[in-house]
Design a protein around this motif. Structure first.
Motif, mmCIF file in Angstrom:
data_model
loop_
_atom_site.group_PDB
_atom_site.id
_atom_site.type_symbol
_atom_site.label_atom_id
_atom_site.label_comp_id
_atom_site.label_asym_id
_atom_site.label_seq_id
_atom_site.Cartn_x
_atom_site.Cartn_y
_atom_site.Cartn_z
ATOM 1 N N GLN A 168 -1.662 -7.564 -4.668
ATOM 2 C CA GLN A 168 -2.576 -7.188 -3.582
ATOM 3 C C GLN A 168 -3.811 -8.087 -3.533
ATOM 4 O O GLN A 168 -4.452 -8.207 -2.480
ATOM 5 C CB GLN A 168 -3.007 -5.731 -3.739
ATOM 6 C CG GLN A 168 -1.946 -4.720 -3.304
ATOM 7 C CD GLN A 168 -2.421 -3.298 -3.430
ATOM 8 O OE1 GLN A 168 -3.090 -2.938 -4.395
ATOM 9 N NE2 GLN A 168 -2.082 -2.474 -2.459
ATOM 10 N N LEU A 209 2.430 1.705 -3.450
ATOM 11 C CA LEU A 209 1.460 2.131 -4.450
ATOM 12 C C LEU A 209 1.143 3.615 -4.300
ATOM 13 O O LEU A 209 1.011 4.341 -5.297
ATOM 14 C CB LEU A 209 0.186 1.294 -4.325
ATOM 15 C CG LEU A 209 -0.815 1.409 -5.485
ATOM 16 C CD1 LEU A 209 -0.155 0.965 -6.785
ATOM 17 C CD2 LEU A 209 -2.048 0.564 -5.215
ATOM 18 N N ARG A 260 -0.720 -4.184 -7.886
ATOM 19 C CA ARG A 260 -2.174 -4.395 -7.765
ATOM 20 C C ARG A 260 -2.529 -5.881 -7.915
ATOM 21 O O ARG A 260 -3.446 -6.380 -7.255
ATOM 22 C CB ARG A 260 -2.901 -3.561 -8.814
ATOM 23 C CG ARG A 260 -2.847 -2.056 -8.529
ATOM 24 C CD ARG A 260 -3.801 -1.293 -9.430
ATOM 25 N NE ARG A 260 -3.803 0.119 -9.109
ATOM 26 C CZ ARG A 260 -3.160 1.037 -9.817
ATOM 27 N NH1 ARG A 260 -2.454 0.671 -10.889
ATOM 28 N NH2 ARG A 260 -3.207 2.304 -9.473
ATOM 29 N N ARG A 301 0.836 -1.214 0.000
ATOM 30 C CA ARG A 301 0.000 0.000 0.000
ATOM 31 C C ARG A 301 0.865 1.257 0.000
ATOM 32 O O ARG A 301 0.581 2.224 -0.717
ATOM 33 C CB ARG A 301 -0.935 0.002 1.209
ATOM 34 C CG ARG A 301 -2.102 -0.963 1.102
ATOM 35 C CD ARG A 301 -3.151 -0.674 2.162
ATOM 36 N NE ARG A 301 -2.629 -0.839 3.512
ATOM 37 C CZ ARG A 301 -2.658 -1.975 4.203
ATOM 38 N NH1 ARG A 301 -3.180 -3.065 3.647
ATOM 39 N NH2 ARG A 301 -2.176 -2.046 5.425
#
Length: 592
Positions: A187, A128, A184, A125
């Protein structure tokens, strides 16, 4: 016979002992032929549950993290640690077989930072969010560069440098986008696997040999051996063009160099100097995204260069002592020039604008001669208009002789709510008749309301298909700004005028101001202010009678108030469009 064998064995042992002692001292001191470099790459491989998606991760001392995709070759270069090492023999006799040794240091003795699998989601996170901000910064830089390209071309100094930097940004954008896509995907996984990776390479000049870490009893040192070339390297040490191993227990392994330190986060500023075609060039990369490239002399930045700063502004031009002085255009017939005219292009100010004539007047039965002052009116010879001088208030670089065509004409129409230019209608008709792009402007008064001034301008001005946008000429003195209630009140009134004219004619006006007005009153950073709104939503026309081009977004730049134009008797304001003919037509071709 037995005695002879015994003597032979003793002789062989003696030869070996002597050779070992000799080689011990011979191989005790490192030489340039002993020196070698060991490259080390250690990182973590993060994969999802089935291993289909992966990332390379390296944690610097201080916990800064570098994340990259498996295809990113730059990642391995950034985490490569180079160690000064030496070819070594394990024994007193020649026994190298591709073995090298290097010193360790205190930083290396600390345990490596291990990435825990439960900390991976939070780390992803953070990365990103960082990449999203970086991508936004790249978009802003590209927007500024595209604006620069709109108003420049290959004939402008530094244009090629700006284009090269644009290609670099596009490449970085692609890399960041690929990395964000990989993050992504990871994740979405619920289970992560972290595997520690390590690879080593022995570098001897242009030769490279893959290596593995080997066991050694000597404290404070590490040993590494070539994996596929051990036998070839053993033979190589005896050749004339070979190398000279050193004894593993010798001092100064690494040929006297200090041991390498642990990798650190890249420096805030990276400076690269070079020489090209007799010029001293420098490239400076700043951690925050800034970049400079250009010539330098004694100071770090001097002469001509290109820079894109932390505010993402493109600055190509003259630099002195690390500060941007401004862009110095070279004026030629390829630029798009224009003039703005008013009453004073038909009349001379003061007494010069009048002449005395003798007039006969009859008084009663007698005729008398009296002196009468008559205003001198100079018509504009529209079929002769050519710029013959760019003014004398500042130095200007000119390519060739100043004999430039005129592409556009702005004409003063009104001032306040009571003053009209008596020559406006005729000048407007003649300019259109002779094929010039025409626009009208209003001189703003601080003594009248904005709505009333807008209505007065609209009533007494023309706007036809193909005309340039109307202009608000805003030139108040500081005392007038204070008298009207301050900067916020003035800008609120200016915004009312701009919006009223735009609503009536359906075209967004241009704001004409001075460079000092921009610096003092339109540099507001608060997005909710009228200053910010005006600067963002309206094109700017700046008066700056200096050597350098204004360092703001603009559509027109007034070069001088004392230019000369064939066909006009008085001095004329000379203006230049911020771009070339293609950009000029593209900018104003959509005018209704």
């Amino acid at each position: 016979m037995r005695l002879r064998k015994k003597h032979i064995h003793i002789a062989i042992a003696a030869v070996i002992a002597v050779a070992a002692v000799v080689s011990r001292f011979y191989y005790d001191s490192p030489t340039p032929l002993s020196a070698v470099t060991l490259e080390e790459q250690k990182y973590s491989l993060l994969t999802d549950e089935d291993g289909s998606d992966s990332l390379h991760i390296f944690v610097f001392p201080g916990k800064d993290t570098l994340v990259a995709t498996a295809r990113d070759s730059l990642f391995l270069r950034r985490i490569t640690r180079e160690r000064p090492a030496s070819w070594v023999n394990r024994l007193w006799l020649p026994s190298c077989f591709g073995l090298v040794a290097c010193k360790t240091d205190s930083a290396e003795e600390r345990p490596l930072t291990v990435i825990r699998e439960d900390s991976v989601p939070a780390m992803l996170r953070r990365e990103l969010a960082t990449l999203t901000a970086l991508q936004r910064n790249y978009c802003n830089q590209l927007s500024e560069i595209d604006y620069y390209m709109h108003s420049h071309d290959m004939q402008d100094e530094g244009f090629d440098v700006v284009i090269r930097h644009r290609e670099r940004i596009l490449h970085r954008q692609d890399s960041v986008s690929a990395l964000m896509a990989s993050i992504r995907k990871l994740q979405k996984s619920k289970v992560f696997r972290v595997e520690e990776k390590a690879s080593y390479c022995i570098v001897n000049g242009k030769e490279r040999f893959k290596a593995k870490e080997r066991f050694t009893l000597r404290k404070g040192y590490k040993a590494f051996g070539a994996t596929d070339d051990a036998l070839r390297l053993f033979v190589r040490q005896f050749r004339s063009d070979g190398f000279r191993p050193v004894y593993l227990g010798a001092d100064s392994i690494g040929y006297g160099d200090t041991p390498s330190k642990a990798l650190s986060v890249p420096a805030d500023t990276i400076i690269c100097r070079m020489q090209q075609k007799g010029q001293n060039l420098v490239a400076i990369h700043y951690k925050g995204g800034g970049y400079y490239e250009g010539e330098y002399s004694d100071s770090l930045k001097a002469r001509h260069g290109f820079g894109i700063g932390f505010d993402n502004r493109v600055r190509a031009g003259k630099w002195e002592n690390g500060k941007f002085k401004g862009e110095q255009p070279v004026y030629s017939a390829n630029h798009v020039y224009g003039i703005d005219i008013s009453r004073w292009q038909h009349e001379l100010p003061g007494r010069k604008g009048y002449r005395t004539v003798i007039k006969k007047v009859r008084r009663g039965k007698q005729w008398r001669r009296i002196r009468v002052r008559r205003k001198i009116v100079y018509p504009i010879q529209w079929d002769r208009l050519r710029i013959t001088s760019l003014g004398t208030l500042s130095k200007k670089k000119v390519n060739g002789t100043v004999d430039f065509p005129i592409s556009f004409v702005y004409i003063k129409s009104t001032e306040g709510i009571s003053i009209q230019n008596t020559y406006y209608r005729n000048d407007y008709a003649q300019a259109r008749k002779h094929g010039y792009k025409v626009g009208s402007y209003h001189f703003f008064s601080t003594k009248s309301g904005a709505q009333a001034q807008a209505a007065y301008f609209i009533k007494n001005s023309h706007y036809s298909h193909g005309d340039l946008p109307p202009v608000l000429d805003l030139e108040p003195l500081e005392a007038q700004i204070r008298a009207v209630g301050g900067e916020k009140v003035l800008l609120a009134r200016a915004r009312l005028w701009l919006e009223a004219v735009e609503k009536q004619w359906g075209v967004r006006p241009i704001l004409y101001v001075s460079q000092s007005f921009i610096n003092k009153h339109l540099n507001e950073t608060d997005t909710k202010t009228d200053a910010r709104y005006i600067k963002k939503n309206y094109n700017i026309w700046i008066a700056r009678y200096g050597e350098y081009k204004p360092d703001v977004h603009l559509v027109f730049w007034q070069l001088s108030p004392d230019g000369r134009v064939a066909g006009i008797k008085t001095p004329v304001d000379i203006n230049i469009f911020n771009g070339y003919a293609t950009a000029f037509h593209k900018t104003f071709s959509g005018q209704k």
